[in-house]
Motif scaffolding. Structure first.
Motif, PDB file in Angstrom:
ATOM      1  N   LEU A  54       0.832  -1.194   0.000  1.00  0.00           N
ATOM      2  CA  LEU A  54       0.000   0.000   0.000  1.00  0.00           C
ATOM      3  C   LEU A  54       0.873   1.253   0.000  1.00  0.00           C
ATOM      4  N   PRO A  55       0.299   2.424  -0.347  1.00  0.00           N
ATOM      5  CA  PRO A  55       1.099   3.654  -0.409  1.00  0.00           C
ATOM      6  C   PRO A  55       1.666   4.044   0.948  1.00  0.00           C
ATOM      7  N   SER A  56       2.785   4.754   0.893  1.00  0.00           N
ATOM      8  CA  SER A  56       3.464   5.236   2.091  1.00  0.00           C
ATOM      9  C   SER A  56       2.852   6.542   2.591  1.00  0.00           C
ATOM     10  N   THR A  57       3.249   6.906   3.813  1.00  0.00           N
ATOM     11  CA  THR A  57       2.920   8.206   4.401  1.00  0.00           C
ATOM     12  C   THR A  57       4.218   8.858   4.834  1.00  0.00           C
ATOM     13  N   GLY A  58       4.618   9.931   4.144  1.00  0.00           N
ATOM     14  CA  GLY A  58       5.873  10.612   4.436  1.00  0.00           C
ATOM     15  C   GLY A  58       5.670  11.797   5.366  1.00  0.00           C
ATOM     16  N   TRP A  59       6.674  12.069   6.190  1.00  0.00           N
ATOM     17  CA  TRP A  59       6.584  13.166   7.161  1.00  0.00           C
ATOM     18  C   TRP A  59       7.769  14.127   7.054  1.00  0.00           C
ATOM     19  N   HIS A  60       8.891  13.794   7.675  1.00  0.00           N
ATOM     20  CA  HIS A  60      10.024  14.731   7.738  1.00  0.00           C
ATOM     21  C   HIS A  60      11.035  14.431   6.639  1.00  0.00           C
ATOM     22  N   PRO A  61      11.302  15.386   5.729  1.00  0.00           N
ATOM     23  CA  PRO A  61      12.369  15.214   4.745  1.00  0.00           C
ATOM     24  C   PRO A  61      13.606  16.035   5.139  1.00  0.00           C
ATOM     25  N   GLU A  62      14.797  15.520   4.852  1.00  0.00           N
ATOM     26  CA  GLU A  62      16.023  16.276   5.145  1.00  0.00           C
ATOM     27  C   GLU A  62      17.146  15.851   4.211  1.00  0.00           C
ATOM     28  N   PHE A  63      17.746  16.837   3.560  1.00  0.00           N
ATOM     29  CA  PHE A  63      18.912  16.607   2.707  1.00  0.00           C
ATOM     30  C   PHE A  63      20.188  16.743   3.532  1.00  0.00           C
ATOM     31  N   GLN A  64      21.071  15.772   3.394  1.00  0.00           N
ATOM     32  CA  GLN A  64      22.394  15.783   4.016  1.00  0.00           C
ATOM     33  C   GLN A  64      23.286  14.828   3.232  1.00  0.00           C
ATOM     34  N   ASP A  65      24.590  14.937   3.441  1.00  0.00           N
ATOM     35  CA  ASP A  65      25.533  13.965   2.886  1.00  0.00           C
ATOM     36  C   ASP A  65      25.919  13.005   4.005  1.00  0.00           C
ATOM     37  N   VAL A  66      25.194  11.892   4.119  1.00  0.00           N
ATOM     38  CA  VAL A  66      25.358  11.011   5.275  1.00  0.00           C
ATOM     39  C   VAL A  66      26.626  10.171   5.208  1.00  0.00           C
ATOM     40  N   ASN A  67      27.166   9.968   4.011  1.00  0.00           N
ATOM     41  CA  ASN A  67      28.375   9.144   3.903  1.00  0.00           C
ATOM     42  C   ASN A  67      29.610   9.952   3.498  1.00  0.00           C
ATOM     43  N   ASN A  68      29.484  11.265   3.475  1.00  0.00           N
ATOM     44  CA  ASN A  68      30.621  12.161   3.211  1.00  0.00           C
ATOM     45  C   ASN A  68      31.311  11.889   1.879  1.00  0.00           C
ATOM     46  N   ASP A  69      30.539  11.432   0.889  1.00  0.00           N
ATOM     47  CA  ASP A  69      31.155  11.152  -0.407  1.00  0.00           C
ATOM     48  C   ASP A  69      31.079  12.336  -1.363  1.00  0.00           C
ATOM     49  N   GLY A  70      30.439  13.426  -0.924  1.00  0.00           N
ATOM     50  CA  GLY A  70      30.311  14.596  -1.783  1.00  0.00           C
ATOM     51  C   GLY A  70      29.050  14.614  -2.606  1.00  0.00           C
ATOM     52  N   PHE A  71      28.122  13.672  -2.376  1.00  0.00           N
ATOM     53  CA  PHE A  71      26.842  13.649  -3.076  1.00  0.00           C
ATOM     54  C   PHE A  71      25.709  13.815  -2.074  1.00  0.00           C
ATOM     55  N   MET A  72      24.733  14.617  -2.463  1.00  0.00           N
ATOM     56  CA  MET A  72      23.597  14.881  -1.597  1.00  0.00           C
ATOM     57  C   MET A  72      22.759  13.627  -1.401  1.00  0.00           C
ATOM     58  N   ASP A  73      22.360  13.365  -0.157  1.00  0.00           N
ATOM     59  CA  ASP A  73      21.471  12.268   0.180  1.00  0.00           C
ATOM     60  C   ASP A  73      20.184  12.842   0.772  1.00  0.00           C
ATOM     61  N   LEU A  74      19.181  11.989   0.921  1.00  0.00           N
ATOM     62  CA  LEU A  74      17.886  12.430   1.440  1.00  0.00           C
ATOM     63  C   LEU A  74      17.329  11.393   2.407  1.00  0.00           C
ATOM     64  N   PHE A  75      16.921  11.863   3.582  1.00  0.00           N
ATOM     65  CA  PHE A  75      16.204  11.026   4.546  1.00  0.00           C
ATOM     66  C   PHE A  75      14.741  11.450   4.557  1.00  0.00           C
ATOM     67  N   VAL A  76      13.830  10.461   4.587  1.00  0.00           N
ATOM     68  CA  VAL A  76      12.395  10.726   4.686  1.00  0.00           C
ATOM     69  C   VAL A  76      11.824   9.829   5.775  1.00  0.00           C
ATOM     70  N   SER A  77      11.241  10.442   6.819  1.00  0.00           N
ATOM     71  CA  SER A  77      10.590   9.643   7.849  1.00  0.00           C
ATOM     72  C   SER A  77       9.205   9.223   7.374  1.00  0.00           C
ATOM     73  N   LYS A  78       8.780   8.037   7.805  1.00  0.00           N
ATOM     74  CA  LYS A  78       7.524   7.443   7.346  1.00  0.00           C
ATOM     75  C   LYS A  78       6.735   6.888   8.532  1.00  0.00           C
ATOM     76  N   GLY A  79       5.445   6.687   8.307  1.00  0.00           N
ATOM     77  CA  GLY A  79       4.620   6.027   9.308  1.00  0.00           C
ATOM     78  C   GLY A  79       3.154   6.319   9.102  1.00  0.00           C
ATOM     79  N   ASN A  80       2.332   5.311   9.228  1.00  0.00           N
ATOM     80  CA  ASN A  80       0.895   5.485   9.089  1.00  0.00           C
ATOM     81  C   ASN A  80       0.395   6.556  10.055  1.00  0.00           C
ATOM     82  N   VAL A  81      -0.595   7.330   9.617  1.00  0.00           N
ATOM     83  CA  VAL A  81      -1.162   8.371  10.473  1.00  0.00           C
ATOM     84  C   VAL A  81      -1.575   7.769  11.815  1.00  0.00           C
TER      85      VAL A  81
END
Length: 550
Positions: free
Chosen positions: A344-371
């Protein structure tokens, strides 16, 4: 406050086009351009061991919200944490972690900040005294707390002339206009309540607080409101003007849409319309992240929702706010769970761009969870960790990172909690303890191993707005320059101030300059890799910061 990684999409695309392998690097004056994407860093969960016991809980009024404010409340440069609790008391935790070691936190009990009915919180130095203050959002009266040092706070609504109301709030953003003594505040209101505190089926109008001297007057109503869950001041067209982006939840409206308000000087705020180039978009708007990922010099906007999330870029340049969605071709829709078997479809909440592995490329975290228990959406909906690739696309790496779980997450933050140069992950969960994931890079819990080089930049501005909200930080590595805006707001119900993290890949140094909030641009300064560096507009050299102890 937004954190940034590197944008090397254009160069990487050229390398791919001519058949050059991804491991090739470009150099300029000893600085190496990142061109090789690394895999996921590994994380270990340490909330219980660190002494953090906190859950976001409550009835239907706390299905949304659940944010975390990340900031330094005791002047040791370590990020401390303030968690919304919903029907539980909010929780303030002091960071006692040793540098580069396991997490340790101690709860700071205070009858003022330990409020119930808190949906979110945002850190901002309102009175420019270099003690971070808190804007605390609630189902009920919103409260501004003045920081007085040593992780202590005092109520400031009356002193600042701030009317906290008695409504349902989940969004907040702040910016400084001109030489005003206080920042302009935007408060995102959700569903309108009747006199008995029950929803009446309408959406409440958002509020804009502009100061007069050292106090706030009555708010300007931003009408119509369409049940807002996130707001963000951003200089989307690089004009120096910071307009207000608004994410709205279409579950509660019929004729509403996403919004962009023009906020200019002493002029009344006005909505951008079709005549301005604004396009109608109706989504279950939950959170906002703003970052220049394409390398065109203008921030793209990521919007979380139920089902497919949106990743918008300016389609007609900065002359008008005409956005097009490029989430599909970038691999950023994150519309269904990648683990757990739920289709079934996801429910997204908090998005945040960061470079989590320090490789010089932008990464994205998205928190999820049913209402809560919505049957038409996924019940098992793990959070996404999407790693940026040299061709500008993203691939999910949450399984490899070891962060998969099926609690219902809400607010979050990617932040270096133990100041070892590895970004850690804080997650607020509904009806479950928070997660504190410590990054161990490519090593293990005993011996973490960094995956790439990094720098962390701190901004200090004398006088008003000491955190320099509204600045742009330019970081140049080899042939590539990233431009990152410093904001407060957006996300879902929380944000952070403090060190601004940049991954460098294999480069051993970077050139950094700052365009300060007044428009003045400082000189390029060399910052060595794996360094904490503080910059201010009165100096031509960065100040290297080192910890004096644990």
């Amino acid at each position: 406050m937004r954190r940034s990684g590197w944008i090397v999409v254009a160069i990487a695309a050229v390398l791919v086009a001519v058949g050059i392998g991804a491991a090739l690097v470009l150099t300029s004056g000893g600085s190496t351009t990142p061109t090789e994407a690394l895999g996921a860093p590994r994380f270990v969960e340490e909330a219980d061991a660190a002494g953090v016991d906190h859950a976001y809980d409550g009835d239907w009024t706390f299905f949304v919200g659940g944010g975390v404010a990340v900031f330094d409340c005791d002047d040791d440069r370590k990020p401390d944490l303030y968690f919304a609790g919903g029907s539980n008391p909010a929780g303030l935790y002091r960071n006692d972690s040793p540098i580069a070691g396991p997490f340790r936190f101690s709860e700071v009990l205070d009858s003022g900040t330990d409020l119930t009915d808190v949906t979110g919180a945002y850190p901002v130095d309102l009175d420019s005294d270099s003690h971070t203050d808190l804007a605390v959002l609630r189902f009920g009266e919103n409260i501004l707390f003045r920081g007085i040092g040593d992780c202590r706070f005092e109520r400031a609504n009356e002193a600042l002339g701030f009317d906290g109301g008695d409504e349902w709030t989940a969004g907040f953003s702040a910016t400084w206009e001109g030489q005003n003594e206080l920042p302009t505040l935007a408060v995102g209101m959700y569903v309108e309540l009747d006199e008995d505190g029950r929803q009446n089926g309408d959406c409440a109008d958002n509020q804009l607080f502009r100061p007069t001297g050292a106090t706030y007057g009555d708010p300007t109503l931003l009408s119509p409101g369409w049940c807002t869950l996130s707001v963000l001041f951003s200089d989307w067209d690089r004009s120096g003007r910071r307009d207000l982006r608004v994410a709205n939840d279409k579950h509660y409206y019929r004729d509403g849409e996403e919004q962009l308000w023009r906020i200019e000087g002493d002029q009344p705020p006005r909505l951008y319309t079709r005549e301005d180039g604004w396009k109608k978009l109706q989504i279950w708007g939950m959170g906002i992240a703003s970052q220049d990922v394409t390398g065109d010099g203008y921030p793209e906007v990521y919007l979380t929702s139920q089902g497919d999330n949106k990743f918008q870029e300016l389609s007609e340049g900065p002359e008008q706010p005409a956005y097009s969605d490029i989430a599909i071709r970038r691999g950023l829709t994150a519309h269904r769970p990648f683990a757990g078997g739920d289709v079934l479809p996801s429910t997204g909440w908090h998005p945040e761009f960061q470079d989590v592995n320090n490789d010089g490329f932008m990464d994205l975290f998205v928190s999820k969870g049913n209402v809560d228990a919505m049957p038409e959406y996924a019940a098992e909906d793990p959070n996404n960790l999407l790693l940026g690739q040299p061709d500008g696309t993203f691939v999910d790496a949450a399984v490899d990172a070891g962060i998969v779980h099926f609690d219902r997450s809400r607010g979050a933050a990617l932040v270096d909690l133990n100041l070892d140069g590895l970004l850690d992950l804080v997650e607020v969960n509904r009806v479950a303890n928070v997660n504190l994931f410590r990054s161990i890079g490519s090593g293990d819990a005993v011996t973490p191993v960094p995956m790439g080089n990094w720098i962390a930049i701190g901004l200090e501005q004398p006088g008003l707005n000491p955190d320099a909200i509204g600045s742009w930080v330019d970081v140049k590595v080899g042939e590539v320059t990233v431009q990152s805006e410093v904001t407060i707001g957006g996300g879902h119900a929380g944000d952070q101030t403090g060190w601004i993290h940049f991954g460098l890949g294999a480069s051993e140094k970077a050139e950094v300059r700052v365009q300060w909030p007044n428009g003045d641009t400082g000189p390029w300064m060399t910052v060595d890799a794996n360094t904490f560096a503080v910059m201010n507009p009165d100096s031509d050299e960065p100040t290297v910061w080192t910890s004096t102890g644990d």
